[in-house]
Motif scaffolding. Structure first.
Motif, PDB file in Angstrom:
ATOM      1  N   LYS A 164       0.828  -1.192   0.000  1.00  0.00           N
ATOM      2  CA  LYS A 164       0.000   0.000   0.000  1.00  0.00           C
ATOM      3  C   LYS A 164       0.871   1.254   0.000  1.00  0.00           C
ATOM      4  O   LYS A 164       1.792   1.393   0.803  1.00  0.00           O
ATOM      5  CB  LYS A 164      -0.914   0.007   1.227  1.00  0.00           C
ATOM      6  N   GLY A 165       0.595   2.158  -0.918  1.00  0.00           N
ATOM      7  CA  GLY A 165       1.323   3.422  -0.991  1.00  0.00           C
ATOM      8  C   GLY A 165       2.592   3.373  -1.820  1.00  0.00           C
ATOM      9  O   GLY A 165       3.241   4.395  -2.021  1.00  0.00           O
ATOM     10  N   GLU A 166       2.994   2.182  -2.312  1.00  0.00           N
ATOM     11  CA  GLU A 166       4.226   2.064  -3.103  1.00  0.00           C
ATOM     12  C   GLU A 166       3.931   2.265  -4.588  1.00  0.00           C
ATOM     13  O   GLU A 166       2.967   1.704  -5.129  1.00  0.00           O
ATOM     14  CB  GLU A 166       4.872   0.691  -2.895  1.00  0.00           C
ATOM     15  N   ILE A 167       4.788   3.050  -5.235  1.00  0.00           N
ATOM     16  CA  ILE A 167       4.696   3.261  -6.679  1.00  0.00           C
ATOM     17  C   ILE A 167       6.099   3.180  -7.273  1.00  0.00           C
ATOM     18  O   ILE A 167       7.101   3.372  -6.578  1.00  0.00           O
ATOM     19  CB  ILE A 167       4.055   4.622  -7.031  1.00  0.00           C
ATOM     20  N   LEU A 168       6.182   2.879  -8.561  1.00  0.00           N
ATOM     21  CA  LEU A 168       7.475   2.858  -9.245  1.00  0.00           C
ATOM     22  C   LEU A 168       8.000   4.283  -9.310  1.00  0.00           C
ATOM     23  O   LEU A 168       7.301   5.202  -9.735  1.00  0.00           O
ATOM     24  CB  LEU A 168       7.315   2.278 -10.645  1.00  0.00           C
ATOM     25  N   TYR A 169       9.225   4.476  -8.891  1.00  0.00           N
ATOM     26  CA  TYR A 169       9.794   5.815  -8.722  1.00  0.00           C
ATOM     27  C   TYR A 169      10.485   6.283  -9.989  1.00  0.00           C
ATOM     28  O   TYR A 169      11.531   5.753 -10.366  1.00  0.00           O
ATOM     29  CB  TYR A 169      10.775   5.798  -7.547  1.00  0.00           C
ATOM     30  N   TYR A 170       9.929   7.289 -10.660  1.00  0.00           N
ATOM     31  CA  TYR A 170      10.532   7.903 -11.830  1.00  0.00           C
ATOM     32  C   TYR A 170      11.016   6.887 -12.862  1.00  0.00           C
ATOM     33  O   TYR A 170      12.055   7.042 -13.475  1.00  0.00           O
ATOM     34  CB  TYR A 170      11.706   8.808 -11.435  1.00  0.00           C
TER      35      TYR A 170
ATOM     36  N   ASP B  80       7.257   8.316   3.051  1.00  0.00           N
ATOM     37  CA  ASP B  80       8.222   9.215   2.415  1.00  0.00           C
ATOM     38  C   ASP B  80       9.613   8.586   2.369  1.00  0.00           C
ATOM     39  O   ASP B  80      10.611   9.172   2.796  1.00  0.00           O
ATOM     40  CB  ASP B  80       8.272  10.562   3.143  1.00  0.00           C
ATOM     41  N   LYS B  81       9.674   7.357   1.844  1.00  0.00           N
ATOM     42  CA  LYS B  81      10.924   6.620   1.727  1.00  0.00           C
ATOM     43  C   LYS B  81      11.083   6.079   0.309  1.00  0.00           C
ATOM     44  O   LYS B  81      10.116   5.953  -0.446  1.00  0.00           O
ATOM     45  CB  LYS B  81      10.950   5.447   2.714  1.00  0.00           C
ATOM     46  N   LYS B  82      12.330   5.762  -0.049  1.00  0.00           N
ATOM     47  CA  LYS B  82      12.628   5.078  -1.308  1.00  0.00           C
ATOM     48  C   LYS B  82      13.094   3.658  -0.973  1.00  0.00           C
ATOM     49  O   LYS B  82      13.736   3.429   0.061  1.00  0.00           O
ATOM     50  CB  LYS B  82      13.711   5.820  -2.096  1.00  0.00           C
ATOM     51  N   ILE B  83      12.779   2.711  -1.862  1.00  0.00           N
ATOM     52  CA  ILE B  83      13.124   1.307  -1.637  1.00  0.00           C
ATOM     53  C   ILE B  83      13.815   0.763  -2.876  1.00  0.00           C
ATOM     54  O   ILE B  83      13.275   0.862  -3.986  1.00  0.00           O
ATOM     55  CB  ILE B  83      11.868   0.467  -1.333  1.00  0.00           C
ATOM     56  N   PHE B  84      14.991   0.188  -2.688  1.00  0.00           N
ATOM     57  CA  PHE B  84      15.738  -0.418  -3.791  1.00  0.00           C
ATOM     58  C   PHE B  84      15.335  -1.886  -3.872  1.00  0.00           C
ATOM     59  O   PHE B  84      15.585  -2.663  -2.951  1.00  0.00           O
ATOM     60  CB  PHE B  84      17.232  -0.258  -3.547  1.00  0.00           C
ATOM     61  N   ILE B  85      14.717  -2.271  -4.991  1.00  0.00           N
ATOM     62  CA  ILE B  85      14.267  -3.643  -5.205  1.00  0.00           C
ATOM     63  C   ILE B  85      15.235  -4.356  -6.142  1.00  0.00           C
ATOM     64  O   ILE B  85      15.583  -3.837  -7.200  1.00  0.00           O
ATOM     65  CB  ILE B  85      12.855  -3.670  -5.827  1.00  0.00           C
ATOM     66  N   HIS B  86      15.665  -5.548  -5.731  1.00  0.00           N
ATOM     67  CA  HIS B  86      16.528  -6.354  -6.599  1.00  0.00           C
ATOM     68  C   HIS B  86      15.915  -7.743  -6.713  1.00  0.00           C
ATOM     69  O   HIS B  86      15.965  -8.541  -5.790  1.00  0.00           O
ATOM     70  CB  HIS B  86      17.941  -6.442  -6.023  1.00  0.00           C
ATOM     71  N   ASN B  87      15.280  -8.002  -7.869  1.00  0.00           N
ATOM     72  CA  ASN B  87      14.632  -9.292  -8.135  1.00  0.00           C
ATOM     73  C   ASN B  87      13.634  -9.683  -7.049  1.00  0.00           C
ATOM     74  O   ASN B  87      13.667 -10.783  -6.512  1.00  0.00           O
ATOM     75  CB  ASN B  87      15.678 -10.390  -8.313  1.00  0.00           C
TER      76      ASN B  87
ATOM     77  N   THR C 285      16.157   0.550   2.208  1.00  0.00           N
ATOM     78  CA  THR C 285      15.127   1.564   2.388  1.00  0.00           C
ATOM     79  C   THR C 285      15.783   2.808   2.980  1.00  0.00           C
ATOM     80  O   THR C 285      16.498   2.712   3.986  1.00  0.00           O
ATOM     81  CB  THR C 285      14.011   1.062   3.324  1.00  0.00           C
ATOM     82  N   ALA C 286      15.571   3.960   2.350  1.00  0.00           N
ATOM     83  CA  ALA C 286      16.233   5.179   2.797  1.00  0.00           C
ATOM     84  C   ALA C 286      15.410   6.392   2.380  1.00  0.00           C
ATOM     85  O   ALA C 286      14.432   6.282   1.632  1.00  0.00           O
ATOM     86  CB  ALA C 286      17.645   5.264   2.211  1.00  0.00           C
ATOM     87  N   SER C 287      15.830   7.559   2.872  1.00  0.00           N
ATOM     88  CA  SER C 287      15.136   8.794   2.503  1.00  0.00           C
ATOM     89  C   SER C 287      15.290   9.083   1.022  1.00  0.00           C
ATOM     90  O   SER C 287      14.377   9.609   0.381  1.00  0.00           O
ATOM     91  CB  SER C 287      15.683   9.966   3.332  1.00  0.00           C
ATOM     92  N   GLU C 288      16.452   8.745   0.456  1.00  0.00           N
ATOM     93  CA  GLU C 288      16.687   8.923  -0.980  1.00  0.00           C
ATOM     94  C   GLU C 288      17.732   7.923  -1.446  1.00  0.00           C
ATOM     95  O   GLU C 288      18.630   7.549  -0.686  1.00  0.00           O
ATOM     96  CB  GLU C 288      17.156  10.341  -1.288  1.00  0.00           C
ATOM     97  N   ILE C 289      17.601   7.462  -2.689  1.00  0.00           N
ATOM     98  CA  ILE C 289      18.533   6.490  -3.275  1.00  0.00           C
ATOM     99  C   ILE C 289      18.895   6.959  -4.676  1.00  0.00           C
ATOM    100  O   ILE C 289      18.023   7.329  -5.462  1.00  0.00           O
ATOM    101  CB  ILE C 289      17.907   5.084  -3.349  1.00  0.00           C
ATOM    102  N   TYR C 290      20.200   6.935  -4.993  1.00  0.00           N
ATOM    103  CA  TYR C 290      20.672   7.260  -6.332  1.00  0.00           C
ATOM    104  C   TYR C 290      21.431   6.051  -6.883  1.00  0.00           C
ATOM    105  O   TYR C 290      22.461   5.652  -6.329  1.00  0.00           O
ATOM    106  CB  TYR C 290      21.602   8.473  -6.319  1.00  0.00           C
ATOM    107  N   ALA C 291      20.933   5.454  -7.940  1.00  0.00           N
ATOM    108  CA  ALA C 291      21.585   4.283  -8.532  1.00  0.00           C
ATOM    109  C   ALA C 291      22.510   4.728  -9.649  1.00  0.00           C
ATOM    110  O   ALA C 291      22.090   5.396 -10.584  1.00  0.00           O
ATOM    111  CB  ALA C 291      20.536   3.315  -9.069  1.00  0.00           C
ATOM    112  N   TYR C 292      23.799   4.337  -9.565  1.00  0.00           N
ATOM    113  CA  TYR C 292      24.778   4.689 -10.580  1.00  0.00           C
ATOM    114  C   TYR C 292      25.040   3.523 -11.522  1.00  0.00           C
ATOM    115  O   TYR C 292      25.240   3.719 -12.711  1.00  0.00           O
ATOM    116  CB  TYR C 292      26.089   5.131  -9.918  1.00  0.00           C
TER     117      TYR C 292
END
Length: 367
Positions: A32-38, A62-69, A75-82
């Motif tokens: 609930k409340g999760e959407i694909l981010y940008y 108000d969090k970002k979640i990094f999903i891998h498979n 889970t953090a306030s912001e995530i930048y994937a390089y």
């Protein structure tokens, strides 16, 4: 006997009809409340062993979640994937931070190929995603030196080098060793000469170039070869020069015509139109298939795909204005995909959709 002859064609028709339908696989069920981010979604562009990564926005917390498979890794306030590697989480490169409650400050972390750094007050990391994948083979020292970055502690800036050494950000490093400690390179303070082991080389940069404001980027390998990059102020503008140095010679790379392959330690010709199908596919690439438009007075991302198989006899079309895809003129599904590709190994089309709280992969066998 007549009944058997009538029944057999009906069974064959029914079997053909079922076989021609796309196969559906749920990649991730959103909470609930999760959407694909940008649109931060990446696929390894194959059906057998298909894997994916994405970043979610948890709108409730108000969090970002990094999903891998399918696994929630960070889970953090912001995530930048390089660098995104769908096959191996420990080959991903990403930065994230958490807000410190009651302050306007954050704790920053950096994850580089399974090695974690931090917390810092700030991080300066200079990678761009397209420099990691195989769509554009460009000479880029960042590929070889992933563990180089700047960071801030107690208000002071520092630089972390590939070998683990740390210098004040105001200092310039002039001495480097290869990882096996068998080779050394010394850079002259003028940044016009280098000494590799016991041999001195002139860096062929035009004399009107002012290199004093820019530190060199150096990657010295165990075999005694070196990739060297130097940025200088020129008239007009700023120019970056790149060189490959061996124990016996120095070669300047021709931008746009050749690149340095950090895996093979060779200067190779740049192939603009090389076929990199089957590599990693970032949903924001290529840009031609994405656009922006207004729907119900809101700005929306528009997705458009046109794919063909290797025989050029089958055609896949998707358009954001239509809630289905067309394969050889026939409608399938009830959603426009957010990503699509052709898998040559299985000779099939594949596409990804968002359906309610599910991210779904469809595959359509062309055999």
């Amino acid at each position: 006997m007549i009944k058997k002859y009538i029944l057999l064609p009906l069974l064959l028709i029914a079997a053909t009809f079922v076989y021609a339908q796309p196969q559906r696989k749920v990649l991730l069920t959103l909470k609930k409340g999760e959407i694909l981010y940008y649109a931060e979604y990446a696929s390894n562009m194959r059906i057998n062993g298909h894997k994916f990564t994405c970043i979610l926005n948890d709108t409730l917390n108000d969090k970002k979640i990094f999903i891998h498979n399918g696994e929630r890794k960070v889970t953090a306030s912001e995530i930048y994937a390089y660098n995104i590697n769908p096959d191996d989480f420990n080959k991903c490169v990403f930065e994230y931070y958490n807000n410190i409650k009651g302050t306007d400050k954050q704790q920053h972390y950096l994850s580089l190929y399974g090695v974690n750094y931090g917390p810092y007050e700030g991080i300066g990391y200079y990678y761009e995603t397209d420099k990691y994948n195989d769509y554009t083979k460009q000479t880029n020292i960042d590929y070889a030196l992933p563990h180089e970055f700047s960071f801030t502690l107690m208000g002071e800036d520092y630089f972390h080098y590939e070998d683990g050494s740390i210098l004040d950000a105001k200092e310039t490093r002039y001495e480097y060793q290869s990882p096996n400690k068998q080779h050394e390179i010394h850079i002259d303070h003028s940044k016009r000469f280098v000494t590799l082991d016991d041999r001195r080389f002139i860096i062929p940069i035009p004399m009107d170039g002012n290199c004093s404001k820019y530190d060199p980027r150096v990657c010295l390998f165990d075999d005694g070869t070196c990739f060297y990059e130097q940025t200088c102020e020129m008239t007009p503008g700023i120019k970056t020069f790149q060189f490959f140095i061996t124990p016996t010679a120095i070669k300047q790379l021709i931008v746009g015509k050749e690149y340095y392959d950090f895996d093979k330690h060779q200067v190779l010709p740049y192939k603009k139109d090389a076929d990199y199908s089957g590599s990693i596919d970032y949903m924001l690439w290529p840009y031609e298939r994405l656009g922006w438009d207004y729907k119900n007075h809101e700005l929306v991302t528009t997705y458009n795909f046109t794919l063909q198989d290797k025989s050029k006899r089958h055609l896949f079309i998707a358009n954001w204005k239509y809630d289905y895809v067309l394969i050889d003129g026939k409608k399938y599904g009830k959603h426009c995909p957010i990503d699509a590709f052709y898998d040559e190994d299985t000779n099939a089309f594949a596409w990804t959709t968002i359906e309610g709280n599910e991210i779904v992969l469809y595959t359509f066998d062309l055999n």
